[in-house]
Structure formats: C-alpha cells, structure tokens
Design an enzyme around this catalytic site. Structure first.
Site, short mmCIF file in Angstrom:
data_model
loop_
_atom_site.label_atom_id
_atom_site.label_comp_id
_atom_site.label_asym_id
_atom_site.label_seq_id
_atom_site.Cartn_x
_atom_site.Cartn_y
_atom_site.Cartn_z
N PHE A 145 -147.57 183.83 76.99
CA PHE A 145 -148.90 184.24 76.50
C PHE A 145 -149.95 183.65 77.42
CE2 PHE A 145 -152.92 184.00 74.39
CZ PHE A 145 -153.04 185.27 73.85
N ASP A 230 -150.19 177.14 83.32
CA ASP A 230 -151.19 177.47 82.31
C ASP A 230 -151.13 176.38 81.25
OD1 ASP A 230 -152.65 178.36 80.17
OD2 ASP A 230 -151.93 180.42 80.24
N LYS A 259 -159.71 176.14 76.24
CA LYS A 259 -159.62 175.62 74.88
C LYS A 259 -160.30 174.25 74.70
CE LYS A 259 -156.41 178.82 73.09
NZ LYS A 259 -155.22 179.44 73.64
C1 LIG Z 1 -155.17 180.74 74.28
C2 LIG Z 1 -154.42 180.85 75.55
C3 LIG Z 1 -154.87 181.66 76.60
C4 LIG Z 1 -156.06 182.58 76.49
O1 LIG Z 1 -157.25 181.93 76.18
P1 LIG Z 1 -158.48 182.78 75.57
O2 LIG Z 1 -159.59 181.80 75.54
O3 LIG Z 1 -158.06 183.22 74.20
O4 LIG Z 1 -158.72 183.91 76.48
C5 LIG Z 1 -154.14 181.65 77.78
N1 LIG Z 1 -153.04 180.91 77.90
C6 LIG Z 1 -152.57 180.12 76.92
C7 LIG Z 1 -151.35 179.31 77.14
C8 LIG Z 1 -153.24 180.08 75.70
O5 LIG Z 1 -152.75 179.34 74.70
#
Ligand SMILES: *Cc1c(COP(=O)(O)O)cnc(C)c1O
Length: 403
Positions: A145, A230, A259
């Site tokens: 994700f 990520d 985040k």
């Molecule tokens: C939440 C998340 C994203 C995307 O972030 P948004 O601010 O919702 O666009 C990308 N990678 C990971 C691992 C995430 O948990």
C-alpha cells in the site's frame, strides 16, 4: 447556551447522503481529541487505537505542536516555492539529520511523497544508470500500500484498489513480499528502484522474515538499483525505532515519509534521499504549491521535536512489547495469530469477523480498524502510558471473551 449538537445518526446520514462512499467508517462521530483519547458528539470517550493510520504518533493535539501551529498562523502560512521561506531550510536539515540523508523534498500527502520517489528513481535510472528512455522499471511487493494515485494503484495487488481505474501506468513489476530470492530474479539492467514497506501496515501488519530488508539492500547494491523504503506508516517511532529499517541496520537510498511528520495537524510528507538521487531534480521538473509551506514546516519541526524530546520510539518499543505480551495471552476459537513490532500490532481471526469485532470494541470505548476482513490493527498514539496500555488490553480481552 450552546445549541445541542445534531445527533450522530443525523450527521452520519448527512455524510452518507452528500459524500462519495469511498470509505466505510465505524458509526462514531468524533468532535474532540487529546493525547490517546477522542470524544464523540454525545460526549463518550474512546481510546484511539488507530491514530489516523499512525499520523498521530504524538497523540491528538499535542500542546507543543498546537502552540507552534498557533505561532505560525496569522504570520505567514503560504509562500509558494516561488520564494524562500524562513522555516523550510530548518525542516529540510532536520529531516536529513534524522534520516542520515543528504537532501529532502517536502510534499503534502503520503501518496505525493511516493510519486516523488518514483519520479526521482526513474530520473536516476535515465541520468545515472543509463537506462534507455521510457524503459525504467521499479520493483514493488505484493500486498503493498503506497497510496491512491492512478500510478500508485497501477502496482497495487488489491483489486479494490485498481479495478475500474485503468489503464495502468507501465514500468512496475510485482514480486512476493518477504521473498528475497524472488526479488533477486526481478532486478535487471532496466531496474532503477525497489520500493517496499519495511512492514506492510495496510495489508494487516505483515512483518517480513528476519533479514529480508538486509538482503534487499545487498541485492540492490549488487544490481546497481536504488532502494526506497516507504516508512510513511512505520517511520517516526511507530515500530520502536525512529525508522523501522533500523531494526536491520539498513540504510535505504530514499525514504518516503509522511503521516506523523506533522503529528496529525496538517498534511506534511517528504522524500529524503542521497544527493546522487534528489540532486538530479532541476528547477521546473517537479513541485507542489503547498509543499514546504511555512505553516507545514512549523508544524513539522514541532512534531519532530516532540518525537525526540519524549523519546517516542523508545516508548513504542517498551509499551509495544507490553501490549504484545498481553495480546499473546488471548485465546479464542476464531483467533488465528497475534503479531506486531513496537506499537504496530494486530490480531488476526480465522474468519471475516474483524469489522464486527471493531464495532464491539467501539461500544466498549476503544476505536480500532479492521483491515482485509480478518485483521484488527492496534496502533495507539506513542504517548500512551502503561496503565492505558493495560486498560486497552482489558477492553480487548473482555470484548473477545463475549465475542
Ligand atoms: C498512508 C500510507 C501512504 C499514503 O499516504 P496518504 O497521505 O494517505 O496519501 C503511503 N504509504 C504507506 C505505507 C501508508 O501507510
């Protein structure tokens, strides 16, 4: 006298009527938050065990971050990148020192940070590795994700993410998550990067086998390929280290962050990378109107301050171990597995009952979110204390006993 708030049922009906139905939230309407707690419009208090998918590592409305935001509001909120502002340099340096990287670039959402990383890796592929124009390939993992843009959902393996949204962006190859041998065979002369999550949060807190990241690093080095981690969800203390990659002493070439970079006050994301990579962007090749704005930077600096001053990574390690030990004592006929690292924890059922269980938890005063029908994630703010961990666990245990 304050007018009575519309009932939560009416507010939910209004959102359902006027909003796109792209989420299926629990039937609770929140109005206030502080630390590990949130309150609904009827005055009921809940433990927040989702933390907005780990955006709230510092807890709701952390006073230091709120104060920093207040100081900046009414002073200068947006400069655009057409001009310099006095707070962007300090935040960029702070992020680089924290990650051990040479340069950083500020964006807003996590998906934008991932898009930025994808562009940076491709650029490096063409300008440094000598990949023929239009041929650069990025290897990703099944169950990933990384966000919701058309390009990012192109390499998702979850049909709900990509079905109906094609045509897919080419240039991505998917290998099974946690399988270093599969990764080895996927790397070739046209591969510019590998993009993976150190733990797959949205997939249900999937923890790869020990040594996976280390092997990925070695394979990338050998094949002259960039490694992008990520850490939007796993980073900034969540798993008990500042970055999850530290558990295996791995240094990526690029970090995607977001985040908790703003402690939940504002969308702030970033890519931090080696100079050889981020140094390739030239004026006019990438950008964002709001990226690096002074309000975001003030909030980001305060959010990172809190992370360090309160040693939140250490707290996550200590209290996560406590929570996990508690969860491991659970037994239930439908309970399949309990797992986690730091304060990124999950219980998995043998049947698709996660949502029903979350509704029960909600009624008992704890908010958690199901992922993929069978899994419930527990990821409270890292400012939680041991008595609160114990209280959360009691709610989980008692709700499970009656389930
Ligand atoms: C939440 C998340 C994203 C995307 O972030 P948004 O601010 O919702 O666009 C990308 N990678 C990971 C691992 C995430 O948990």
């Amino acid at each position: 006298m304050k007018p009575a708030s519309p009932s939560s049922a009416a507010l939910i009906a209004q959102a359902d009527r006027w909003g796109a139905q792209n989420y299926a939230p629990l039937p609770v309407v929140l109005t206030r938050g502080r630390g590990v707690f949130v309150w609904d419009v009827d005055g009921r208090r809940y433990f927040d065990c989702l933390s907005a998918y780990s955006a709230l590592n510092q807890g709701h409305n952390h006073p230091r971050i709120v104060a920093a935001a207040r100081r900046q509001l009414g002073r200068l909120a947006l400069s655009s990148r057409a001009f310099h502002n006095e707070l962007m340099g300090p935040l960029l340096e702070r992020i680089c020192r924290l990650t051990g990287m040479d340069r950083a670039i500020l964006m807003n959402s996590g998906a934008e940070a991932v898009e930025t990383a994808v562009k940076a890796m491709r650029l490096w592929g063409y300008k440094r590795k000598g990949v023929a124009e239009g041929r650069a390939k990025i290897v990703v993992a099944s169950g990933n994700f990384h966000g919701r843009t058309t390009t990012i959902v192109s390499f998702s393996t979850d049909p709900r993410s990509y079905e109906g949204f094609g045509p897919k962006t080419p240039g991505f190859a998917v290998v099974p998550y946690g399988d270093a041998d599969a990764l080895a065979t996927a790397l070739g002369p046209e591969t510019c990067g590998v993009l993976i999550e150190p733990i797959q949060g949205e997939a249900g807190v999937r923890i790869p086998p020990p040594g996976y990241l280390r092997r990925a690093r070695e394979l990338c080095d050998r094949a002259n390929v960039l490694l992008c981690l990520d850490e939007i969800q796993t980073g900034l203390g969540r798993t008990g280290k500042l970055f999850c990659a530290e558990h295996e002493r791995v240094r990526p070439d690029l970090f995607a962050l977001g985040k908790a970079l703003s402690g939940g006050l504002y969308p702030v994301s970033a890519v931090a990378a080696r100079d050889e990579v981020l140094g390739l962007f030239e004026p006019g090749t990438h950008g964002s109107t709001y990226g690096g704005n002074p309000l975001a930077c003030a909030i980001g600096l305060a959010a990172l301050d809190v992370l360090e001053r309160e040693q939140l990574a250490l707290r996550a390690a200590r209290l996560g171990a406590r929570f996990l030990k508690h969860l491991k004592t659970l037994s239930h006929s439908k309970l399949k597995e309990v797992r986690g690292l730091g304060l990124l924890l999950a219980i998995e059922f043998t049947e698709p009952v996660a949502k029903a269980f979350c509704k029960r938890l909600m009624r008992a005063g704890l908010l958690a979110k199901d992922t993929h029908e069978t899994t419930v994630r527990f990821a409270p703010p890292l400012v939680i204390n041991s008595a609160q961990v114990d209280a959360c666990f009691r709610i989980v245990r008692e709700t499970l006993a009656a389930f």
